[in-house]
Design a protein around this motif. Structure first.
Motif, PDB file in Angstrom:
ATOM      1  N   LEU A   1      31.089  17.837  25.619  1.00 27.39           N
ATOM      2  CA  LEU A   1      31.936  17.414  26.752  1.00 27.39           C
ATOM      3  C   LEU A   1      31.798  18.403  27.912  1.00 27.39           C
ATOM      4  CD1 LEU A   1      35.252  16.173  25.075  1.00 27.39           C
ATOM      5  CD2 LEU A   1      33.376  14.788  25.983  1.00 27.39           C
ATOM      6  N   ARG A   2      31.743  19.697  27.590  1.00 27.83           N
ATOM      7  CA  ARG A   2      31.559  20.707  28.656  1.00 27.83           C
ATOM      8  C   ARG A   2      30.255  20.445  29.392  1.00 27.83           C
ATOM      9  NH1 ARG A   2      33.955  24.108  25.266  1.00 27.83           N
ATOM     10  NH2 ARG A   2      32.046  24.613  24.162  1.00 27.83           N
ATOM     11  N   GLN A   3      29.197  20.168  28.630  1.00 27.88           N
ATOM     12  CA  GLN A   3      27.887  19.946  29.259  1.00 27.88           C
ATOM     13  C   GLN A   3      27.838  18.637  30.055  1.00 27.88           C
ATOM     14  OE1 GLN A   3      24.303  20.719  27.069  1.00 27.88           O
ATOM     15  NE2 GLN A   3      25.372  21.988  25.575  1.00 27.88           N
ATOM     16  N   ALA A   4      28.636  17.671  29.618  1.00 26.65           N
ATOM     17  CA  ALA A   4      28.597  16.360  30.307  1.00 26.65           C
ATOM     18  C   ALA A   4      29.285  16.416  31.666  1.00 26.65           C
ATOM     19  CB  ALA A   4      29.247  15.300  29.418  1.00 26.65           C
ATOM     20  N   GLY A   5      30.257  17.315  31.815  1.00 24.18           N
ATOM     21  CA  GLY A   5      30.937  17.434  33.113  1.00 24.18           C
ATOM     22  C   GLY A   5      32.105  16.466  33.246  1.00 24.18           C
ATOM     23  N   ASP A   6      32.395  16.109  34.494  1.00 28.83           N
ATOM     24  CA  ASP A   6      33.580  15.285  34.777  1.00 28.83           C
ATOM     25  C   ASP A   6      33.376  13.849  34.259  1.00 28.83           C
ATOM     26  OD1 ASP A   6      35.814  14.086  35.764  1.00 28.83           O
ATOM     27  OD2 ASP A   6      35.195  14.167  37.869  1.00 28.83           O
ATOM     28  N   LEU A   7      34.220  13.420  33.369  1.00 29.77           N
ATOM     29  CA  LEU A   7      34.069  12.068  32.795  1.00 29.77           C
ATOM     30  C   LEU A   7      35.185  11.126  33.258  1.00 29.77           C
ATOM     31  CD1 LEU A   7      32.912  12.968  29.167  1.00 29.77           C
ATOM     32  CD2 LEU A   7      31.522  12.506  31.192  1.00 29.77           C
ATOM     33  N   SER A   8      35.851  11.495  34.347  1.00 28.26           N
ATOM     34  CA  SER A   8      36.931  10.633  34.854  1.00 28.26           C
ATOM     35  C   SER A   8      36.394   9.239  35.140  1.00 28.26           C
ATOM     36  CB  SER A   8      37.492  11.181  36.161  1.00 28.26           C
ATOM     37  OG  SER A   8      37.881  12.488  35.993  1.00 28.26           O
ATOM     38  N   GLY A   9      37.122   8.253  34.714  1.00 29.07           N
ATOM     39  CA  GLY A   9      36.752   6.864  35.000  1.00 29.07           C
ATOM     40  C   GLY A   9      35.726   6.290  34.042  1.00 29.07           C
ATOM     41  N   LYS A  10      35.176   7.119  33.174  1.00 29.80           N
ATOM     42  CA  LYS A  10      34.134   6.615  32.254  1.00 29.80           C
ATOM     43  C   LYS A  10      34.763   5.975  31.023  1.00 29.80           C
ATOM     44  CE  LYS A  10      30.762   8.763  34.499  1.00 29.80           C
ATOM     45  NZ  LYS A  10      30.009   8.018  35.495  1.00 29.80           N
ATOM     46  N   ILE A  11      34.016   5.066  30.430  1.00 28.46           N
ATOM     47  CA  ILE A  11      34.378   4.535  29.120  1.00 28.46           C
ATOM     48  C   ILE A  11      33.587   5.330  28.086  1.00 28.46           C
ATOM     49  CG2 ILE A  11      34.135   2.538  27.602  1.00 28.46           C
ATOM     50  CD1 ILE A  11      34.715   0.831  30.140  1.00 28.46           C
ATOM     51  N   ILE A  12      34.271   5.872  27.126  1.00 28.12           N
ATOM     52  CA  ILE A  12      33.596   6.652  26.077  1.00 28.12           C
ATOM     53  C   ILE A  12      33.759   5.935  24.748  1.00 28.12           C
ATOM     54  CG2 ILE A  12      33.458   8.865  24.877  1.00 28.12           C
ATOM     55  CD1 ILE A  12      34.800  10.186  27.246  1.00 28.12           C
TER      56      ILE A  12
END
Ligand SMILES: NC(=O)c1ccc[n+]([C@@H]2O[C@H](COP(=O)([O-])OP(=O)(O)OC[C@H]3O[C@@H](n4cnc5c(N)ncnc54)[C@H](OP(=O)(O)O)[C@@H]3O)[C@@H](O)[C@H]2O)c1
Length: 166
Positions: free
Chosen positions: A76-87
């Motif tokens: 998650l740290r490497q992926a960065g900002d995940l606001s608005g994404k579907i996980i």
């Protein structure tokens, strides 16, 4: 759809390949070898490619989180900002040697993950499916009744995307 794969092992490698062959734009990320990610992308065909977790997340409509529970913070740290994404998360909250749940009974992996990414929509899916059956089910599509799949999440948008692919 653009689908970023965070964790390209047994589950992420196979589901990413299936998503690519179903016509989605897939970025494979998070393995210990870049060669492995490139090989997965070549083998999946279409527009699949290898990338970093940040590249997989950028512009993605959905992400598949498929790492060991202990690696979730790192990816998650490497992926960065995940606001608005579907996980979509298939990761089971297991201890290091996979013998016991580290969460459960009063909460779930998906609920705890949702707290870590408050701006994203988490859908637990594929958690109960062994990786070995995924390709066979995909190859038999249209010829046999599809098997049942347990999935859960709070919002219809994420659940529809998980199951209907849109
Ligand atoms: N396998 C199943 O049948 C199954 C079924 C249902 C749910 N699940 C759950 O799905 C999740 C993924 O399972 P899996 O079997 O796909 O696991 P896996 O094959 O071990 O894949 C995990 C991925 O994470 C990568 N990774 C691990 N440590 C890393 C690090 N330090 N840096 C970069 N990448 C790293 C691995 O890299 P490498 O490719 O280099 O090893 C691999 O690509 C787990 O939480 C599991 O509980 C699995």
């Amino acid at each position: 759809m653009r689908i970023g794969i965070l964790g390209s092992g047994l589950m992420g490698g196979k589901l990413g390949t299936i998503f690519a062959r179903a016509g989605h734009e897939v970025v494979f990320s998070y393995a210990r070898s870049e060669q492995k990610l490139k090989h997965l992308a070549r083998n999946a065909g279409g527009s699949a490619r290898a990338g970093t977790p940040g590249e997989a997340a950028k512009d993605a409509d959905a992400l598949l989180l498929a790492v060991h529970w202990s690696r979730i913070g790192d990816v998650l740290r490497q992926a960065g900002d995940l606001s608005g994404k579907i996980i979509l998360c298939c990761s089971l909250p297991m201890n290091a040697d996979g013998t016991e749940l580290v969460l459960g009974h009063t909460t779930s992996g998906a609920e705890e993950l949702a707290k870590q990414v408050p701006g994203a929509e988490v859908v637990a899916a594929f958690n109960s499916v062994p990786s070995e059956v995924l390709s066979g089910v995909f190859e038999a599509r249209g010829q046999a009744a599809p098997p049942s799949l347990v999935y859960c999440g709070d919002e219809p948008r994420g659940k529809n995307m998980a199951i209907l692919g849109r």
